[in-house]
Write an enzyme that holds these catalytic residues in place. Structure first.
Site, PDB file in Angstrom:
ATOM      1  N   ASP A  13       0.825  -1.208   0.000  1.00  0.00           N
ATOM      2  CA  ASP A  13       0.000   0.000   0.000  1.00  0.00           C
ATOM      3  C   ASP A  13       0.857   1.255   0.000  1.00  0.00           C
ATOM      4  O   ASP A  13       1.985   1.253   0.480  1.00  0.00           O
ATOM      5  CB  ASP A  13      -0.884   0.030   1.261  1.00  0.00           C
ATOM      6  CG  ASP A  13      -1.993  -1.006   1.175  1.00  0.00           C
ATOM      7  OD1 ASP A  13      -2.254  -1.494   0.061  1.00  0.00           O
ATOM      8  OD2 ASP A  13      -2.580  -1.324   2.229  1.00  0.00           O
ATOM      9  N   ASP A  66       0.990   3.687   1.873  1.00  0.00           N
ATOM     10  CA  ASP A  66       0.881   4.377   3.163  1.00  0.00           C
ATOM     11  C   ASP A  66       2.042   3.953   4.063  1.00  0.00           C
ATOM     12  O   ASP A  66       2.960   3.255   3.632  1.00  0.00           O
ATOM     13  CB  ASP A  66      -0.473   4.093   3.821  1.00  0.00           C
ATOM     14  CG  ASP A  66      -0.646   2.597   4.123  1.00  0.00           C
ATOM     15  OD1 ASP A  66       0.326   1.826   3.942  1.00  0.00           O
ATOM     16  OD2 ASP A  66      -1.752   2.200   4.515  1.00  0.00           O
ATOM     17  N   ASP A  69       2.239   1.901   6.659  1.00  0.00           N
ATOM     18  CA  ASP A  69       2.386   0.462   6.878  1.00  0.00           C
ATOM     19  C   ASP A  69       2.984  -0.222   5.651  1.00  0.00           C
ATOM     20  O   ASP A  69       3.830  -1.100   5.768  1.00  0.00           O
ATOM     21  CB  ASP A  69       1.021  -0.172   7.180  1.00  0.00           C
ATOM     22  CG  ASP A  69       0.668  -0.007   8.645  1.00  0.00           C
ATOM     23  OD1 ASP A  69       1.600   0.235   9.438  1.00  0.00           O
ATOM     24  OD2 ASP A  69      -0.522  -0.103   8.991  1.00  0.00           O
TER      25      ASP A  69
END
Ligand code: 1YM
Length: 634
Positions: A498, A500, A502
């Site tokens: 992803d 983002d 994380d």
């Protein structure tokens, strides 16, 4: 260092070839005609001034980047000779600037290896410049001559009197050769000259960018010792910096080192100021002497007992920052990129000088010696512990005879060259990827949650971890002694996480794992990072996938897009299979980054900082980088 040849008369210049071949095939002479080649022109001219400094005749060099696109290099050396050449009837200056290879075959400075990659001298720069001008201060006179595309505009002339000596060369790169750009990059020049300044002790290098009024001055009294100090400036260092400079068998060895608390090493080697990234005989001499000397010291002091095994080379280079710079007549370069020193004598010169001086250093500075010994013993201990854990993993057969993991959706092609493995974060994205993929060539391995933090876990734990095991089995290469790159089942391995925090974390974990345990896979160019879009923008029937903020702002303002038509993809799981295929997996459309060792090395370092046991470096990292974080989702 002795100079092999005496004074140069103009007659020692032989006439070789003209400059037409240079304009016809510039790449042959400067490597390329992109930005790299363009800057090569600067290095060629500056190298001549640096040679003059190394010969002890010059201490100041000024490089100015003009508003008119020119570059001017000025030194206070002896000035290029201007006397008439008996055979050509031309001045030496004109010969140097208009004849290919003039000069360097004639023992012109024995340290001269025709600096840099191609080393062809000032005439090549002249050939590739619309205009070049030379001013020589010599014998009380200012001599001047100008050239266009390598051809003289007129004879050399005396244009004034002077009480100085030195050479000034100004050139304008030819845009018909350097089609991509003729604009000099200040940072590139500053970085290269910083390195040259470290390697030429006591030289003053001034850079003036008249386009932006930026200026930079370099002067390092301590040469490579200053360099080591610079390289270690953000590290927790152990003890003082070692420095030695000595000539042996006509090879001048200059060497400096200091340990820090990290695990990786940074050993940088040079021959006649030319970087040798592949090492070679000087590096070998250093490594063997370092291992031998530390073992000798530890045994003499009774720290290493009779029954103990010797420390290995890996043990003694852990956390080492070292710069080796040697000067040698006529060095032999080897290797694919000519970045490796062959000259066998260099090995014994470096070994001899270093071993003698380093033993003295350890004897005279017991505080530093103690810290160094503690560090290398720690490295040895870690090595033995890792070996024991590794043996356990292998004995348990953790990675052998296993069938392909159930979570892997394999591709139908069995040809590794055509096959790709997508390592996907999370089951929902894994589902979309499985539905959206090209089944013939694309395999999907979903990872559940995070793979283990390989920084703090013990090796046996790491390989007991299912995600890690699945990955290694899917790749097919095995690891350590049984590693076999030819068994790799996919020639493209794509990390798809992803966009983002994380996702970035998982990507870092995977990069670190590959770097530590499957480095060859990266080196062979098989590892990639997928680039999923950050947003989907819509306007009526039209839509755009955008991959960065800049692009987003551009399209929003251009097509006047409003809030409700901006979809932010927080995770891959939010995309349906078609969208995932279209934006991230379709070989015709997708964007991917290829991972190089530099990336993985950086990931490894950052990982150590962020995940390792030491707190202060982590704090420092977060404090200095907080401003770089763009999309902080919390
Ligand atoms: C801005 C560029 O080229 N400086 C320079 C070049 C030479 C000398 C001094 C020099 C060298 C020697 C004797 C020698 C060169 N000389 C020759 C050649 N700056 C710049 N400064 N006298 C002066 O090596 O013995 C080539 S370069 F071949 F003519 F001696």
């Amino acid at each position: 260092m002795t100079k092999a040849t005496e004074e140069y008369g103009a007659d020692s210049i032989q006439v070789l070839e003209g400059l037409e071949p240079v304009r016809k095939r510039p790449g042959m002479y400067i490597g390329s005609t992109d930005e790299r080649g363009l800057h090569h022109l600067v290095w060629e001219i500056v190298d001549n001034s640096i040679d003059e400094a190394m010969a002890g005749h010059c201490d100041t060099i000024i490089i100015s980047l003009g508003k008119d696109g020119s570059c001017t290099v000025e030194d206070n050396g002896r000035g290029i000779p201007v006397a008439k050449h008996a055979k050509t009837g031309k001045s030496t200056l004109e010969t140097i600037l208009t004849v290919l290879h003039a000069g360097w075959k004639f023992g012109w400075g024995w340290y001269k290896v025709s600096g840099g990659l191609h080393g062809v001298g000032s005439s090549v720069v002249n050939a590739l410049s619309t205009k070049m001008e030379a001013w020589v201060h010599r014998d009380g006179k200012i001599h001047y001559q100008s050239f266009s595309q390598g051809i003289t505009d007129g004879d050399i002339q005396v244009i004034g009197k002077t009480d100085k000596t030195g050479t000034i060369i100004k050139f304008h790169p030819d845009a018909s050769i350097f089609k991509i750009s003729t604009e000099f990059d200040y940072k590139t020049i500053v970085n290269r000259l910083r390195q040259q300044a470290y390697l030429t002790k006591g030289i003053k290098l001034n850079i003036i960018d008249e386009r932006t009024e930026k200026r930079y001055k370099f002067y390092f009294e301590w040469g490579v010792k200053s360099y080591v100090h610079f390289l270690n400036k953000n590290e927790d260092t152990l003890g003082d910096i070692f420095y030695a400079e000595k000539e042996r068998n006509e090879i001048l060895v200059e060497l400096s080192l200091q340990y820090n608390k990290w695990y990786s090493n940074n050993i940088i080697t040079f021959v006649n100021n030319i970087h040798t990234p592949e090492g070679g005989s000087h590096m070998t001499g250093f490594r063997t002497a370092l291992t031998r000397t530390i073992n000798k010291y530890a045994r003499d002091k009774g720290i290493l007992k009779e029954k103990d095994q010797n420390l290995t080379n890996d043990d003694v280079i852990e956390g080492l920052t070292c710069v080796i710079s040697i000067k040698v007549v006529d060095p032999q370069f080897e290797g694919q990129t000519k970045g490796k020193l062959g000259t066998p004598e260099a090995r014994w010169a470096v070994d001899g000088v270093f071993a003698e001086k380093f033993l003295e250093f350890l004897e005279e500075d017991p505080r530093t010696a103690k810290q160094v010994i503690e560090k290398v013993f720690l490295a040895a201990k870690a090595r033995l512990a890792a070996r024991a854990a590794r043996d356990t993993v292998i004995r348990k057969g953790a990675l052998e005879g296993m069938t392909l993991p159930g979570k892997l959706a394999d591709c139908s092609s069995k040809d590794p060259v055509k096959s790709e493995l997508y390592i996907v974060e999370g089951d929902s994205a894994g589902w979309s990827a499985k539905q959206g993929r090209d089944r013939e060539t694309q395999a999907i391995l979903p990872l559940r949650g995070k793979i283990l933090n390989t920084e703090q876990a013990r090796i046996d734990k790491i390989f007991a971890n299912n995600e890690v095991k699945n990955l290694i089995i899917a790749l097919g290469t095995s690891i350590w002694e049984s590693f076999d790159l030819s068994k790799l089942r996919y020639h493209r391995i794509v990390i798809m996480t992803d966009a983002d925090v994380d996702g970035a974390h998982i990507r870092t974990l995977l990069l670190t794992f590959f770097f530590r345990y499957l480095k060859e896979v990266i080196e062979a160019g098989h590892l990639y990072i997928a680039q999923p879009p950050l947003y989907k923008l819509t306007k009526g029937k039209k839509s755009w996938y955008v991959y960065n903020e800049e692009e987003k702002e551009k399209i929003i303002s251009e097509f006047d897009i409003t809030g409700e038509n901006i979809q932010r993809y927080k995770g891959l799981g939010e995309m349906n299979p078609e969208q995932l295929w279209e934006t991230t997996m379709d070989p015709e459309e997708r964007k991917m980054y290829k991972v190089w060792i530099d990336d993985a090395k950086a990931a490894d370092e950052i990982f150590k900082i962020l995940m390792g046991a030491d707190v202060p470096p982590r704090k420092r990292f977060i404090q200095t980088r907080a401003k770089d974080v763009e999309n902080l989702d919390v």
